[in-house]
Write an enzyme that holds these catalytic residues in place. Sequence first.
Site, PDB file in Angstrom:
ATOM      1  N   ASP A  66     -12.316   7.319   0.271  1.00  0.00           N
ATOM      2  CA  ASP A  66     -11.613   7.277  -1.009  1.00  0.00           C
ATOM      3  C   ASP A  66     -12.601   6.851  -2.109  1.00  0.00           C
ATOM      4  OD1 ASP A  66     -10.018   6.824  -3.172  1.00  0.00           O
ATOM      5  OD2 ASP A  66      -8.522   5.623  -2.099  1.00  0.00           O
TER       6      ASP A  66
ATOM      7  N   ALA B 249      -6.196   6.579   2.074  1.00  0.00           N
ATOM      8  CA  ALA B 249      -6.094   6.523   0.620  1.00  0.00           C
ATOM      9  C   ALA B 249      -5.697   5.121   0.197  1.00  0.00           C
ATOM     10  CB  ALA B 249      -5.069   7.534   0.129  1.00  0.00           C
ATOM     11  N   CYS B 250      -5.990   4.837  -1.044  1.00  0.00           N
ATOM     12  CA  CYS B 250      -5.609   3.584  -1.670  1.00  0.00           C
ATOM     13  C   CYS B 250      -4.114   3.384  -1.479  1.00  0.00           C
ATOM     14  CB  CYS B 250      -5.957   3.696  -3.147  1.00  0.00           C
ATOM     15  SG  CYS B 250      -5.536   2.276  -4.083  1.00  0.00           S
ATOM     16  N   PRO B 251      -3.624   2.222  -1.106  1.00  0.00           N
ATOM     17  CA  PRO B 251      -4.273   0.912  -1.031  1.00  0.00           C
ATOM     18  C   PRO B 251      -4.855   0.576   0.340  1.00  0.00           C
ATOM     19  CG  PRO B 251      -1.934   0.630  -0.692  1.00  0.00           C
ATOM     20  CD  PRO B 251      -2.166   2.101  -0.846  1.00  0.00           C
TER      21      PRO B 251
ATOM     22  N   SER C   1      -0.798   3.094  -4.059  1.00  0.00           N
ATOM     23  CA  SER C   1      -0.603   1.669  -4.309  1.00  0.00           C
ATOM     24  C   SER C   1       0.647   1.417  -5.139  1.00  0.00           C
ATOM     25  CB  SER C   1      -1.809   1.094  -5.044  1.00  0.00           C
ATOM     26  OG  SER C   1      -2.967   1.350  -4.316  1.00  0.00           O
TER      27      SER C   1
END
Lengths: 188, 376
Positions: A41, A14-16, B78
């Site tokens: 993703d 998943a992000c990041p 993030s």
Amino acid sequence: MIKSNSVLDATGLACPMPIVKTKKTINGMEPGQVLEIQATDKGSTADMKAWSESTGHQYLGTIEEGKILKHYLRKSSGEELTETKYESIISNHELQAHLEQNKNSIVLDVREAAEYAFNHIPSARSIPLGELDERLGELDHDDEIFVICRTGSRSDLAAQKLTSAGFKQVKNVLPGMSEWNGPVDSTT
Amino acid sequence: MPINQMTATEVANRVINKNELFILDVRNQSEFKDWKIEGENIEVFNSPYFDLLDGVEEVMVHIPTDREVLVVCAKEGSSVLIAEMLYEAGLTAVSYLKGGMKAWSEHLEPVKIGDLDKGGSIYQFVRLGKGCLSYMVVTNGEAAVIDSTRMTDVYIDFADHIGAQITHVLDTHLHADHISGGRQIAEKTNATYWLPPKDATEVTFEYQPLEGGNVVTIGNTAIDIQALYSPGHTIGSTSFVVDHKYLLSGDILFIDSIGRPDLAGLAEDWVGDLRETLYRRYRELSDELIVLPSHFMIIEELNNDGSVAKKLGTLFAENHGLNIADDKEFRSMVTGNLPPQPNAYQEIRETNMGKITPDNEQQREMEIGPNRCAVR
């Protein structure tokens, strides 16, 4: 199947993480090389695009294969900075007009195969600059050849190579695919 | 070090109470440009996470130290990373949004609009992140849900909590901007699902046709929901007058804008219907009716209690879209001013017709982005 210099598996991340890993991988690559990033993703497509823009890498495109997204990036090469040396040139606009009249003209696209795959002039033939020396035999010395790349810099080198190999009618297309407004094809 | 998390509910409270909050939104610029968390005292700064991976020093100058800072991204990952980096760089009052913009988009804030004459209440569910409004009319242990979102548990749990049984589920029209939870709520609660038949010609499931003049009664004390045919956003668009006091206008009339006629057909075809509804049918209604639309576009449309509601008479005076005397000018305003169409609106319509059944993750993706059902 699109040719790349390296493949990064970022599936399931998943992000990041897809960007974090891409950044790390691309740091270890040579300028101008192509990286394929496999990710699942969905948000990674927009992020790859935006991240490439902000870092100067070239985002080539994304192919969706089932649940896997394959992103293609080309590491920035600083080629925009170099001046072209080859003197016989033709503008994008002139080439476009010329092609409308002369369907059989040879357009030689010397960008990487992955760049060509996502977007090229319909009649263009693909011989990446790095393969040109060994593939000269595929071209005819007497043909009129229009050499094109993204910004005119690789095609400048290719045009010089061709001329010194005895090709008589070689023109470098400026500025190249980065500003091409004519018809394009993709083979993805 | 554990970084504090903030839930979408807490953010919603700050928006409604007009509290101060500084948001560092670390999504990419195009997503940020598309939609973001908004509030009167909420300041937002965008800096994509991928520009901060090597260090947050450059962004620190943009972040105030006298306020709480919330880091926001698409899903969460993030924002946790960047919040940790900010904390390490010396920022102490920093948290991240739990579930990211995904959770924000799905958050529903129930607000009580008022009581009904013969007992009971009407509630508005404000979806702050997407601008969708849905409703629950409750009386005598029975409830009707109108224009529900796909977060069906919220309505079912809410009804449970207040001790009501959902008996009717209604949609004012076939939605193009969000996935309706109507059919699912009706299935789960054995309620009747009402849809305007003119919008439902292609649906693949059973429903109860809802036509102008129909009266849906809830509870023994007879709280009436009167259907009023009001085409223009879609050909079937129907408004409801609840308890002679509230006008649920669907996507026809909003507080500061009016419906757009192009999401299910051609703007030119339906602009006449829209004009007819807004300038004739609605004019015949009492000015005292409280308009409860199915959307809001801008945060200024929220009242102090977080609700989105205004008297019809006030809208006739203040809403620009209701004050264009010239028919031609109205047409060009409506058809020439259309904002981009909502994300995946065709797929959303097909989902609401039962033609396709995307999974949860796909539904989420389809609804990403701002709501764009109105013209101003």
